[in-house]
Design a protein around this motif. Structure first.
Motif, PDB file in Angstrom:
ATOM      1  N   ASP A 149     -35.195  -7.259  14.700  1.00 35.91           N
ATOM      2  CA  ASP A 149     -35.893  -7.194  15.985  1.00 35.91           C
ATOM      3  C   ASP A 149     -36.242  -8.598  16.441  1.00 35.91           C
ATOM      4  OD1 ASP A 149     -35.815  -4.418  16.078  1.00 35.91           O
ATOM      5  OD2 ASP A 149     -37.675  -4.228  14.948  1.00 35.91           O
ATOM      6  N   LEU A 150     -36.183  -8.813  17.746  1.00 36.44           N
ATOM      7  CA  LEU A 150     -36.507 -10.107  18.332  1.00 36.44           C
ATOM      8  C   LEU A 150     -37.948 -10.094  18.818  1.00 36.44           C
ATOM      9  CD1 LEU A 150     -35.564 -12.918  19.358  1.00 36.44           C
ATOM     10  CD2 LEU A 150     -34.930 -11.778  21.502  1.00 36.44           C
ATOM     11  N   TYR A 151     -38.647 -11.168  18.514  1.00 37.77           N
ATOM     12  CA  TYR A 151     -40.008 -11.401  19.009  1.00 37.77           C
ATOM     13  C   TYR A 151     -39.969 -12.658  19.856  1.00 37.77           C
ATOM     14  CZ  TYR A 151     -41.539  -8.007  15.555  1.00 37.77           C
ATOM     15  OH  TYR A 151     -41.710  -6.862  14.826  1.00 37.77           O
ATOM     16  N   VAL A 152     -40.574 -12.603  21.028  1.00 38.48           N
ATOM     17  CA  VAL A 152     -40.657 -13.762  21.917  1.00 38.48           C
ATOM     18  C   VAL A 152     -42.130 -14.087  22.111  1.00 38.48           C
ATOM     19  CG1 VAL A 152     -40.156 -14.668  24.220  1.00 38.48           C
ATOM     20  CG2 VAL A 152     -38.482 -13.209  23.061  1.00 38.48           C
ATOM     21  N   ASP A 153     -42.484 -15.314  21.842  1.00 39.55           N
ATOM     22  CA  ASP A 153     -43.884 -15.748  21.909  1.00 39.55           C
ATOM     23  C   ASP A 153     -44.783 -14.867  21.040  1.00 39.55           C
ATOM     24  OD1 ASP A 153     -43.135 -17.774  23.673  1.00 39.55           O
ATOM     25  OD2 ASP A 153     -43.534 -16.544  25.431  1.00 39.55           O
ATOM     26  N   GLY A 154     -44.246 -14.401  19.911  1.00 39.43           N
ATOM     27  CA  GLY A 154     -45.015 -13.597  18.972  1.00 39.43           C
ATOM     28  C   GLY A 154     -45.100 -12.118  19.301  1.00 39.43           C
ATOM     29  N   LEU A 155     -44.550 -11.715  20.429  1.00 38.75           N
ATOM     30  CA  LEU A 155     -44.604 -10.310  20.853  1.00 38.75           C
ATOM     31  C   LEU A 155     -43.232  -9.657  20.711  1.00 38.75           C
ATOM     32  CD1 LEU A 155     -46.678 -10.817  24.110  1.00 38.75           C
ATOM     33  CD2 LEU A 155     -47.504  -9.989  21.899  1.00 38.75           C
ATOM     34  N   PRO A 156     -43.199  -8.365  20.349  1.00 37.53           N
ATOM     35  CA  PRO A 156     -41.898  -7.698  20.241  1.00 37.53           C
ATOM     36  C   PRO A 156     -41.192  -7.669  21.587  1.00 37.53           C
ATOM     37  CG  PRO A 156     -43.707  -6.211  19.608  1.00 37.53           C
ATOM     38  CD  PRO A 156     -44.315  -7.493  20.052  1.00 37.53           C
ATOM     39  N   ASP A 199     -36.566  -4.907  24.655  1.00 42.84           N
ATOM     40  CA  ASP A 199     -35.302  -4.172  24.522  1.00 42.84           C
ATOM     41  C   ASP A 199     -34.656  -4.492  23.182  1.00 42.84           C
ATOM     42  OD1 ASP A 199     -32.839  -2.923  24.805  1.00 42.84           O
ATOM     43  OD2 ASP A 199     -32.645  -3.486  26.908  1.00 42.84           O
ATOM     44  N   GLN A 200     -35.077  -3.760  22.152  1.00 47.83           N
ATOM     45  CA  GLN A 200     -34.568  -4.041  20.815  1.00 47.83           C
ATOM     46  C   GLN A 200     -33.085  -3.702  20.671  1.00 47.83           C
ATOM     47  OE1 GLN A 200     -35.991  -5.936  18.870  1.00 47.83           O
ATOM     48  NE2 GLN A 200     -38.095  -5.874  19.569  1.00 47.83           N
ATOM     49  N   MET A 201     -32.573  -2.772  21.457  1.00 48.52           N
ATOM     50  CA  MET A 201     -31.138  -2.469  21.388  1.00 48.52           C
ATOM     51  C   MET A 201     -30.317  -3.694  21.790  1.00 48.52           C
ATOM     52  SD  MET A 201     -30.766   0.465  20.084  1.00 48.52           S
ATOM     53  CE  MET A 201     -29.050   0.771  20.397  1.00 48.52           C
ATOM     54  N   VAL A 202     -30.767  -4.395  22.819  1.00 53.11           N
ATOM     55  CA  VAL A 202     -30.071  -5.612  23.228  1.00 53.11           C
ATOM     56  C   VAL A 202     -30.212  -6.677  22.148  1.00 53.11           C
ATOM     57  CG1 VAL A 202     -29.997  -7.496  24.909  1.00 53.11           C
ATOM     58  CG2 VAL A 202     -30.211  -5.143  25.695  1.00 53.11           C
ATOM     59  N   SER A 203     -31.382  -6.771  21.532  1.00 51.99           N
ATOM     60  CA  SER A 203     -31.577  -7.712  20.422  1.00 51.99           C
ATOM     61  C   SER A 203     -30.554  -7.455  19.320  1.00 51.99           C
ATOM     62  CB  SER A 203     -32.976  -7.577  19.824  1.00 51.99           C
ATOM     63  OG  SER A 203     -33.963  -7.845  20.763  1.00 51.99           O
ATOM     64  N   HIS A 204     -30.414  -6.191  18.941  1.00 48.15           N
ATOM     65  CA  HIS A 204     -29.452  -5.832  17.901  1.00 48.15           C
ATOM     66  C   HIS A 204     -28.038  -6.208  18.329  1.00 48.15           C
ATOM     67  CE1 HIS A 204     -32.467  -2.422  16.755  1.00 48.15           C
ATOM     68  NE2 HIS A 204     -32.936  -3.615  16.467  1.00 48.15           N
ATOM     69  N   ASP A 205     -27.697  -5.914  19.578  1.00 48.36           N
ATOM     70  CA  ASP A 205     -26.356  -6.227  20.092  1.00 48.36           C
ATOM     71  C   ASP A 205     -26.085  -7.730  20.049  1.00 48.36           C
ATOM     72  OD1 ASP A 205     -25.924  -3.535  20.583  1.00 48.36           O
ATOM     73  OD2 ASP A 205     -26.280  -3.703  22.754  1.00 48.36           O
TER      74      ASP A 205
END
Length: 80
Positions: free
Chosen positions: A32-39, A42-48
């Motif tokens: 999972d991607l976190y930006v500025d410490g927050l999830p 769109d985790q599906m795009v992160s996975h992609d």
């Protein structure tokens, strides 16, 4: 055969955030991607993006931790 898929505006924004040093990835097969410490929203795009080889963690990450994210050469080219 190479399949080229255009990235959405959201995916490009996520890559730009990582390029700016604002991203972290969690461990696991589906990080999972976190930006500025927050999830990220769109985790599906992160996975992609990870599976497409556009971004990765800077170091090996266990399931219970996060590491700074970085763009690959392909990721940098995608937002150039």
């Amino acid at each position: 055969m190479t399949v080229v898929r255009e990235l959405s505006g959201r995916a490009k924004a996520m890559l730009r955030a990582v390029a700016a040093g604002r991203g972290e990835l969690s461990g696991g097969r589906e990080p999972d991607l976190y930006v500025d410490g927050l999830p990220c929203c769109d985790q599906m795009v992160s996975h992609d993006l990870v599976h497409a080889g556009l971004l990765r963690a800077r170091r090996v990450v266990r399931l219970d931790e996060r590491a700074d994210a970085e763009l690959t050469d392909e990721g940098r080219a995608a937002i150039a």
